[in-house]
Motif scaffolding. Structure first.
Motif, PDB file in Angstrom:
ATOM      1  N   LEU A  60      20.126  13.540  25.194  1.00 16.13           N
ATOM      2  CA  LEU A  60      20.041  12.076  25.294  1.00 16.13           C
ATOM      3  C   LEU A  60      19.659  11.676  26.711  1.00 16.13           C
ATOM      4  O   LEU A  60      18.744  10.872  26.925  1.00 16.13           O
ATOM      5  CB  LEU A  60      21.364  11.424  24.892  1.00 16.13           C
ATOM      6  CG  LEU A  60      21.417   9.894  24.997  1.00 16.13           C
ATOM      7  CD1 LEU A  60      20.515   9.255  23.956  1.00 16.13           C
ATOM      8  CD2 LEU A  60      22.843   9.400  24.822  1.00 16.13           C
ATOM      9  N   VAL A  61      20.312  12.256  27.693  1.00 13.92           N
ATOM     10  CA  VAL A  61      20.020  11.937  29.094  1.00 13.92           C
ATOM     11  C   VAL A  61      18.633  12.456  29.487  1.00 13.92           C
ATOM     12  O   VAL A  61      17.864  11.764  30.146  1.00 13.92           O
ATOM     13  CB  VAL A  61      21.114  12.514  30.021  1.00 13.92           C
ATOM     14  CG1 VAL A  61      20.707  12.416  31.472  1.00 13.92           C
ATOM     15  CG2 VAL A  61      22.434  11.800  29.772  1.00 13.92           C
ATOM     16  N   ALA A  62      18.290  13.668  29.053  1.00 13.89           N
ATOM     17  CA  ALA A  62      16.982  14.243  29.394  1.00 13.89           C
ATOM     18  C   ALA A  62      15.838  13.419  28.816  1.00 13.89           C
ATOM     19  O   ALA A  62      14.770  13.321  29.416  1.00 13.89           O
ATOM     20  CB  ALA A  62      16.895  15.682  28.892  1.00 13.89           C
ATOM     21  N   GLU A  63      16.064  12.814  27.669  1.00 13.93           N
ATOM     22  CA  GLU A  63      15.007  12.059  26.980  1.00 13.93           C
ATOM     23  C   GLU A  63      14.805  10.670  27.572  1.00 13.93           C
ATOM     24  O   GLU A  63      13.722  10.099  27.434  1.00 13.93           O
ATOM     25  CB  GLU A  63      15.358  11.963  25.485  1.00 13.93           C
ATOM     26  CG  GLU A  63      14.298  11.325  24.627  1.00 13.93           C
ATOM     27  CD  GLU A  63      12.998  12.111  24.538  1.00 13.93           C
ATOM     28  OE1 GLU A  63      12.033  11.557  24.002  1.00 13.93           O
ATOM     29  OE2 GLU A  63      12.925  13.265  25.015  1.00 13.93           O
ATOM     30  N   LEU A  64      15.807  10.114  28.245  1.00 17.76           N
ATOM     31  CA  LEU A  64      15.670   8.770  28.809  1.00 17.76           C
ATOM     32  C   LEU A  64      14.551   8.752  29.843  1.00 17.76           C
ATOM     33  O   LEU A  64      14.567   9.516  30.803  1.00 17.76           O
ATOM     34  CB  LEU A  64      16.986   8.315  29.440  1.00 17.76           C
ATOM     35  CG  LEU A  64      18.144   8.109  28.464  1.00 17.76           C
ATOM     36  CD1 LEU A  64      19.412   7.740  29.215  1.00 17.76           C
ATOM     37  CD2 LEU A  64      17.807   7.052  27.421  1.00 17.76           C
ATOM     38  N   GLY A  65      13.563   7.894  29.620  1.00 12.02           N
ATOM     39  CA  GLY A  65      12.421   7.787  30.519  1.00 12.02           C
ATOM     40  C   GLY A  65      11.382   8.874  30.346  1.00 12.02           C
ATOM     41  O   GLY A  65      10.382   8.896  31.060  1.00 12.02           O
ATOM     42  N   ASP A  66      11.585   9.792  29.404  1.00 12.15           N
ATOM     43  CA  ASP A  66      10.635  10.868  29.155  1.00 12.15           C
ATOM     44  C   ASP A  66       9.394  10.312  28.462  1.00 12.15           C
ATOM     45  O   ASP A  66       9.427   9.246  27.846  1.00 12.15           O
ATOM     46  CB  ASP A  66      11.305  11.942  28.285  1.00 12.15           C
ATOM     47  CG  ASP A  66      10.478  13.210  28.193  1.00 12.15           C
ATOM     48  OD1 ASP A  66      10.221  13.825  29.245  1.00 12.15           O
ATOM     49  OD2 ASP A  66      10.085  13.578  27.071  1.00 12.15           O
ATOM     50  N   LYS A  67       8.299  11.071  28.512  1.00 11.23           N
ATOM     51  CA  LYS A  67       7.064  10.615  27.878  1.00 11.23           C
ATOM     52  C   LYS A  67       7.237  10.416  26.374  1.00 11.23           C
ATOM     53  O   LYS A  67       6.601   9.541  25.790  1.00 11.23           O
ATOM     54  CB  LYS A  67       5.909  11.567  28.168  1.00 11.23           C
ATOM     55  CG  LYS A  67       6.061  12.959  27.585  1.00 11.23           C
ATOM     56  CD  LYS A  67       4.866  13.832  27.966  1.00 11.23           C
ATOM     57  CE  LYS A  67       4.994  15.230  27.422  1.00 11.23           C
ATOM     58  NZ  LYS A  67       5.877  16.072  28.212  1.00 11.23           N
ATOM     59  N   SER A  68       8.107  11.187  25.749  1.00  6.89           N
ATOM     60  CA  SER A  68       8.323  11.027  24.305  1.00  6.89           C
ATOM     61  C   SER A  68       8.969   9.685  23.994  1.00  6.89           C
ATOM     62  O   SER A  68       8.640   9.050  22.994  1.00  6.89           O
ATOM     63  CB  SER A  68       9.216  12.152  23.772  1.00  6.89           C
ATOM     64  OG  SER A  68       8.641  13.388  24.062  1.00  6.89           O
ATOM     65  N   GLN A  69       9.876   9.251  24.847  1.00  4.20           N
ATOM     66  CA  GLN A  69      10.507   7.957  24.625  1.00  4.20           C
ATOM     67  C   GLN A  69       9.487   6.832  24.816  1.00  4.20           C
ATOM     68  O   GLN A  69       9.460   5.868  24.047  1.00  4.20           O
ATOM     69  CB  GLN A  69      11.697   7.769  25.565  1.00  4.20           C
ATOM     70  CG  GLN A  69      12.560   6.585  25.172  1.00  4.20           C
ATOM     71  CD  GLN A  69      13.727   6.391  26.097  1.00  4.20           C
ATOM     72  OE1 GLN A  69      13.595   6.500  27.306  1.00  4.20           O
ATOM     73  NE2 GLN A  69      14.876   6.078  25.524  1.00  4.20           N
TER      74      GLN A  69
END
Length: 198
Positions: free
Chosen positions: A16-25
């Motif tokens: 959840l933390v790794a995905e925040l602001g990631d290109k996938s999000q």
């Protein structure tokens, strides 16, 4: 706490933390401005479940990451294609308008393919592989898969909610151009990343 519960909880939080602001999000937000939220979420969930199953398998059996150069190059080309498709725009005939279910399937397929390609070799995939090496055994591996999948879908679900809210207040042409720019940026990002790390 059992191995399954610990693996699920920790994997959920880490991804959840790794995905925040990631290109996938950011990609989830982009898709949500063009399609209905449910088909996009279904596509994200399907792609995430498959990629994270592969990640857990790699982490459990091999303990090493997959080579990412050609995967990143293919993803870069796909994102440029999505950008061109988005710029072109879509117009539906009356007959196509009646086939709403076909449009939903297209959104699911587009989101699934885009997310599948984006996640291969991404930090969330590598994080899932790493987590799987920390929780050996069937319960731990299952917990890592479940927690990481739900964590990513939750983060991308937040992006979809934001994207849907923006879609009601922003002109369609601006959304189309903005989405195309984001897809081109994703393509460039993956292309550069492939050559820097390949």
């Amino acid at each position: 706490m059992t191995g399954f519960l610990a693996a699920t909880a920790i994997s959920f939080a880490v991804i959840l933390v790794a995905e925040l602001g990631d290109k996938s999000q950011l990609m989830a937000l982009t898709f949500a401005t063009r399609f209905r939220a449910l088909p996009v979420l279904v596509g994200i969930t399907a792609a995430t479940a498959v990629v994270h199953a592969v990640s857990v398998g790699v982490g459990y059996l091999l303990g090493a990451a997959l080579p990412t150069f050609w995967i990143s190059v293919a993803a870069a080309v796909a994102f440029v294609g999505f950008g061109l498709w988005t710029l072109r725009g879509d117009t539906l005939s009356d007959h196509e308008q009646e086939k709403a279910s076909g449009t939903k399937r297209s959104a699911v397929l587009a989101a699934s393919v885009a997310f599948f390609l984006a996640e291969l070799g991404d930090k969330t995939m590598l994080a899932t592989i790493t987590l799987a090496t920390q929780y050996p055994g069937a319960g731990g591996v299952t917990g890592v898969w479940l927690g990481s999948t739900v964590g990513m879908v939750a983060a991308d679900g937040l992006a979809i909610l934001v994207g849907r809210a923006l879609g009601r207040n922003v002109p369609e042409k601006l959304i189309r151009v903005g989405a195309a720019v984001l897809f081109f940026a994703f393509g460039a990002w993956l292309g550069v990343e492939a050559f820097l790390t390949g």
